[in-house]
Design an enzyme around this catalytic site. Structure first.
Site, PDB file in Angstrom:
ATOM      1  N   ASP A  88       0.784  -1.213   0.033  1.00  0.00           N
ATOM      2  CA  ASP A  88       0.097   0.043   0.046  1.00  0.00           C
ATOM      3  C   ASP A  88       0.778   1.151  -0.025  1.00  0.00           C
ATOM      4  O   ASP A  88       0.285   2.481  -0.151  1.00  0.00           O
ATOM      5  CB  ASP A  88      -0.965   0.102   1.328  1.00  0.00           C
ATOM      6  CG  ASP A  88      -1.677  -1.368   1.335  1.00  0.00           C
ATOM      7  OD1 ASP A  88      -1.856  -1.778   0.292  1.00  0.00           O
ATOM      8  OD2 ASP A  88      -2.357  -1.591   2.333  1.00  0.00           O
TER       9      ASP A  88
ATOM     10  N   THR B 169      11.940  -6.373  -0.749  1.00  0.00           N
ATOM     11  CA  THR B 169      11.376  -7.223   0.277  1.00  0.00           C
ATOM     12  C   THR B 169      10.026  -7.097   0.679  1.00  0.00           C
ATOM     13  O   THR B 169       9.700  -5.792   0.830  1.00  0.00           O
ATOM     14  CB  THR B 169      12.150  -7.658   1.520  1.00  0.00           C
ATOM     15  OG1 THR B 169      12.245  -6.387   2.186  1.00  0.00           O
ATOM     16  CG2 THR B 169      13.826  -7.711   0.972  1.00  0.00           C
TER      17      THR B 169
ATOM     18  N   GLY C 106       7.191 -47.143  27.502  1.00  0.00           N
ATOM     19  CA  GLY C 106       6.826 -48.393  27.470  1.00  0.00           C
ATOM     20  C   GLY C 106       7.280 -49.422  26.478  1.00  0.00           C
ATOM     21  O   GLY C 106       6.762 -50.453  26.590  1.00  0.00           O
ATOM     22  N   SER C 107       8.282 -49.152  25.965  1.00  0.00           N
ATOM     23  CA  SER C 107       8.728 -49.859  25.069  1.00  0.00           C
ATOM     24  C   SER C 107       9.902 -51.077  25.611  1.00  0.00           C
ATOM     25  O   SER C 107      10.040 -52.027  25.059  1.00  0.00           O
ATOM     26  CB  SER C 107       9.675 -49.202  23.931  1.00  0.00           C
ATOM     27  OG  SER C 107      10.866 -48.491  24.652  1.00  0.00           O
TER      28      SER C 107
ATOM     29  N   SER D  66      14.225 -39.870  24.685  1.00  0.00           N
ATOM     30  CA  SER D  66      15.109 -39.052  23.878  1.00  0.00           C
ATOM     31  C   SER D  66      14.820 -39.239  22.442  1.00  0.00           C
ATOM     32  O   SER D  66      15.038 -39.593  21.547  1.00  0.00           O
ATOM     33  CB  SER D  66      16.704 -39.550  23.978  1.00  0.00           C
ATOM     34  OG  SER D  66      16.803 -41.110  23.924  1.00  0.00           O
TER      35      SER D  66
END
Lengths: 635, 303
Positions: free
Chosen positions: A39, A116, A476-477, A547
């Protein structure tokens, strides 16, 4: 309307081309950025500059004229904005969303314009364009005056250290060419500019659409006595003069060794100048020598100056390679590994404190972690906000530390030795731009304490090799179960080990941390450092943490010596882990009582190259543990 | 404006920037190559490479992705330029295009797609190049104005305009995953006039076709086409006419329009270019599609 636009050329071209070429060989170059929104008439202004400096050809003008009628916003008149809107996607949306570079030249200078977008969501684009600019044109709509976006643009211009600022008060034709209105805007801008540290600027009343004070003086504004925009762009002193007065520095890009008799150091001079015979110092080693010759394709030079890309030979055989900086001997740049910096975050993925990134500064490349985000800046108001992380387009002040010392200058003194980029180690994306303010003093005062009993000696005494066995997998693995069995076996065999368990560590060392991405990164960083100390003591360290991120597992791996880190992927599928739900956590996560739960609403990034992969579906925990011990003691 | 000896001219700044870019690539890439198309931009780029690595020869080969339809004068200069620079010259011909006899007369846009777009991808894959210098300039075409200096290509050589890395200061992030490659454009900030001035100033050898001379031509679809060899299928009644012509850009000879001209020296060529009123690429048939066509071609892998 269109027939008043015609293509005109410089008379000298036709009369005496040799004289013309001679003039143009001695032109200088100015890079500038235009800041403003659609503008404000930014594209129109750039289109006008291109047009008035005869950079638009008949065929382009013809297609422009056609496009203007089809999609333009100026009725039957030429819409200059269409000249500079680039990619197809953007043309459809009617906004520019990237940085586009435009070129034009006058008899005095060649210009590169970084075009830009002005909206807040494109702050990163503006920062990119501003990083190479010698001058910024800040556009204001005369009807609107100083707006929030004007403040944002000015803040960035000042942050990036652009030495010349032009305030272009546009659309003067729409306020009746009023001097009062112009003066009012300039006064209000001056007040704001001073408050953020812009010392000086040049204000010009213009109309991009009508061409007032762009190239030709405005007939409608006889009260304005200053230069036109083009005159100012042609005559403003160039910023590289400042760099030229600084002490000599040249980051080494590449060592040129075509044969055994020649060893040259290639680089671009970032400040000062150099002559054969000058005493120089190679940083960070600090070794001194003298310059033997400045070697170029066009012959040896008597002197090389800021901005030139040259090859230096030295009189002594000193160690010097890519990343080192050759500097004048008696005024070397600083060397440090902890800094206060400003970061401009440019990636969709937010900045995480504690996560290692690649930091590239000039030709140096190191691993850096953000140790402490201090505050975020509201770019519209320059206010400081508390922050733990930085999101896309956020600007913040952070402390960072690097794994090796960096040769640097404060950004305010030297853009090329004070400006850096951060790179994500997994995606290789450029995620941030950074500006070094100063080195933190503690980095200069804390020295590494050399110890006499080495890590090898610690391990040898225990008759083993130090290892980190890093279990990763979903909640829980079976990580803790298997790790526990592995430790029991090692213990029975007389090995010295220690198990660091996720839940247990969170009760003590890491009890201040939660489960956001940022906290998960910090959790693993601390565990990694503890594991590192334990390997220094010669222990076999077992860790059982979800992790979830590759980056952090990689970070811990990088802390250890080659071959010392063994990643064990407990590859139990989500359905199985969730069905077991030993701690009842999946149930809570599914019902929304538990946020950021890995596998449910927080990602798990499986290892790509784990040393060992086991699961608890096809084998028992016992069998998995046996397999691990076996591989561990063989390796 | 008075210049002191510490202020570089615009050509000196452009030269230094291009050299800086080339050195960054050589320092960080494992297997770089320079795409060499024998045009004036390629000539400039090769000259800059010689400067960047002097006294060593440029530490990478030249690659010409050939269509077999270039002007004969281009092949002559190509071989000589590589020899003079002490560089290896690799020439790639798309075997499929070769076998099918793809040519600009019978196959339209397939000619460019197969010889150039596919041929380039094949060559990069074949030699395992992870960085390729190209002579494209940002001022050539709208979609190029936003291309980065270091432009990333996926493992299948595609360009994603929405996912480009920001380039700040003169810091270039050259990191890439296995299989990915970069196209590097050291002439990004040069304009056509800069190129001509630099050629003039540095005395760079270019293909004689840029200079005017009497040459056999026919007029087709509004373009003046030079009959460069006997593969040119003349239409009934078509007779090559000797005209004083030259070329503003060079490509495949049947696709490249000449301009009638008497400019026989470099200053005259520059003079003519500055006095002319149409943009450079008009003589090239490939750009006559919709204005966004170059962007489309780039996404597909055309340089």
């Amino acid at each position: 309307m269109t027939d008043t636009f015609e293509y005109k050329v410089d008379a000298l071209i036709a009369e005496d081309i040799d004289a013309y070429l001679e003039t143009h060989q001695h032109k200088t170059m100015l890079r500038f950025i235009t800041c403003g929104s659609v503008d404000d008439g930014k594209s129109t202004l750039i289109g006008r500059l291109l047009y008035d400096s005869k950079m638009i050809f008949e065929d382009q003008l013809a297609s422009l004229s056609k496009d203007s009628k089809a999609v333009g916003t100026q009725g039957q008149e030429i819409d200059f904005a269409l000249l500079v809107d680039g990619l197809a996607a953007e043309r459809e949306q009617g906004i520019t969303i990237d940085v586009a570079y435009r070129f034009f030249a006058t008899d005095k200078r060649k210009f590169i314009v970084a075009d830009t977008p002005g909206h807040e969501q494109y702050t990163r684009n503006m920062v990119t364009g501003a990083s190479t600019a010698d001058l910024a044109v800040i556009l204001i709509d005369a009807r609107q005056g100083v707006l929030t976006q004007t403040r944002r643009h000015s803040y960035i211009v000042n942050l990036l250290g652009i030495p010349n600022v032009v305030l272009a008060v546009n659309k003067m034709d729409l306020v009746g060419y009023s001097q009062d209105r112009f003066d009012e805007i300039v006064a209000s801008y001056r007040e704001f500019a001073t408050s953020i540290g812009i010392k000086d600027f040049v204000a010009i009343p213009i109309s991009g659409l009508k061409g007032d004070n762009i190239v030709d003086r405005s007939a409608g504004m006889p009260w304005y006595q200053g230069p036109t925009l083009m005159t100012h762009l042609e005559e403003v002193p160039l910023s590289d003069r400042g760099q030229a007065d600084q002490p000599f520095r040249m980051p080494v890009q590449w060592v040129n060794r075509p044969n055994l008799d020649f060893r040259g150091f290639a680089g671009t001079i970032s400040s000062g100048s150099v002559k054969p015979g000058d005493a120089v110092r190679v940083l960070p080693s600090g070794k001194t020598t003298t310059v033997k010759a400045i070697v170029t394709y066009d012959g040896a030079l008597k002197q090389a100056v800021t901005g030139q890309a040259v090859t230096l030979t030295l009189n002594d055989e000193v160690d010097c390679s890519r990343g080192d900086v050759i500097s004048v001997a008696d005024a070397p740049p600083e060397v440090a590994d902890q800094f206060e910096t400003t970061l401009i975050w440019m990636d969709e993925h937010e900045m995480l404190p504690g996560r290692p990134y690649i930091l590239q500064l000039g030709t140096q490349s190191v691993t850096a972690t953000i140790t402490e985000p201090k505050y975020e800046v509201n770019v519209n108001t320059a206010e400081h906000l508390a922050a733990r992380v930085l999101k896309l387009n956020a600007i913040g002040v952070c402390n960072i530390s690097t794994d090796r010392p960096l040769v640097f200058e404060p950004y305010g003194k030297d853009r090329s030795l004070g400006g850096f980029i951060l790179i994500d180690r997994m995606t290789n994306a450029t995620v941030a731009a950074g500006l070094i303010h100063f080195a933190l003093r503690r980095s200069q005062n804390i020295h590494w304490q050399a110890v006499d009993v080495s890590r090898d000696a610690h391990a040898a005494q225990k008759g083993q090799k130090a290892r980190v066995v890093w279990f990763t997998g979903l909640s829980g693995s079976g990580k803790s179960t298997i790790a526990n069995l592995v430790e029991k076996k090692l213990h029975a065999m007389g090995r010295h080990s220690f198990l660091l368990d996720g839940d247990n560590v969170r009760h003590g060392l890491n009890r201040d941390l939660g489960f956001t991405d940022a906290d998960r990164v910090e959790n693993i960083r601390r565990v990694g450092e503890v594991a590192k100390l334990m390997t220094d003591a010669g222990l076999i360290v077992l860790t059982a943490f979800i992790s979830p991120f590759r980056s952090e597992r990689r970070m811990v791996r990088d802390l250890m010596a080659e071959g010392e880190f063994i990643e064990v992927f407990v590859d139990t599928p989500l359905e199985v882990a969730e069905a077991r739900d030993v701690k009842g956590l999946y149930k809570k996560a599914r019902s929304g009582q538990l946020k950021n739960f890995t596998g449910i609403d927080s990602p798990y990034e499986a290892p790509e190259l784990a040393e060992i992969t086991v699961n608890t579906v096809d084998m028992t925990a016992e069998a998995a543990a046996e397999l691990i011990v076996d591989k561990l003691l063989k390796g | 404006m008075a210049l002191d000896e510490r202020t570089l001219t615009h050509l000196q700044r452009l030269e230094a920037e291009s050299i800086h870019i080339m050195r960054e690539v050589v320092a960080t890439a494992t297997n770089p190559v320079m795409l060499y198309s024998v045009g004036k931009d390629s000539a400039c780029m090769l000259h800059l490479a010689k400067k960047a690595f002097y006294p060593a020869p440029p530490p990478f080969p030249l690659l010409h992705v050939d269509t077999t339809w270039k002007f004969r004068a281009m092949y002559d200069l190509r071989d000589k330029a590589a020899r003079d620079a002490g560089m290896e010259l690799l020439v790639h011909h798309n075997p499929e295009a070769m076998e099918k006899g793809i040519n600009p007369f019978d196959h339209g846009s397939l000619h460019t797609d197969m010889w150039k777009t596919d041929g380039l991808k094949q060559a990069l894959t074949k030699y395992g190049f992870d960085a390729a210098f190209g002579g494209a300039r940002r001022d050539e075409e709208k979609s190029r104005a936003k291309e980065r200096v270091f432009s990333f290509r996926s493992a299948n050589h595609r360009w994603d305009p929405k996912n480009q890395r920001p380039e700040l200061w003169n810091a270039y992030n050259a990191r890439k995953a296995k299989g990915e490659s970069i196209r590097v454009f050291p002439l990004s900030n040069w304009t056509e006039l800069d190129i001509w001035q630099y050629i003039h100033l540095e005395g760079i050898e270019i293909v004689p076709l840029y200079f005017s001379a009497p040459r056999p031509t026919v007029e087709r679809d509004g373009l003046l086409i030079m009959v460069d060899d006997d593969r040119f299928p003349l239409r009934i009644g078509e007779v090559p006419v000797e005209r004083s012509i030259r070329f503003r850009t060079l490509g495949c000879y049947p696709l490249t329009g000449a301009v009638e001209s008497t400019a026989a020296t470099l200053p005259e060529v520059i003079q003519e270019m500055l006095l002319t009123t149409t943009s450079e690429r008009q003589g090239r048939a490939i750009d006559h599609d919709a204005s966004a066509s170059m962007e489309k071609k780039k996404q597909e892998g055309y340089f």
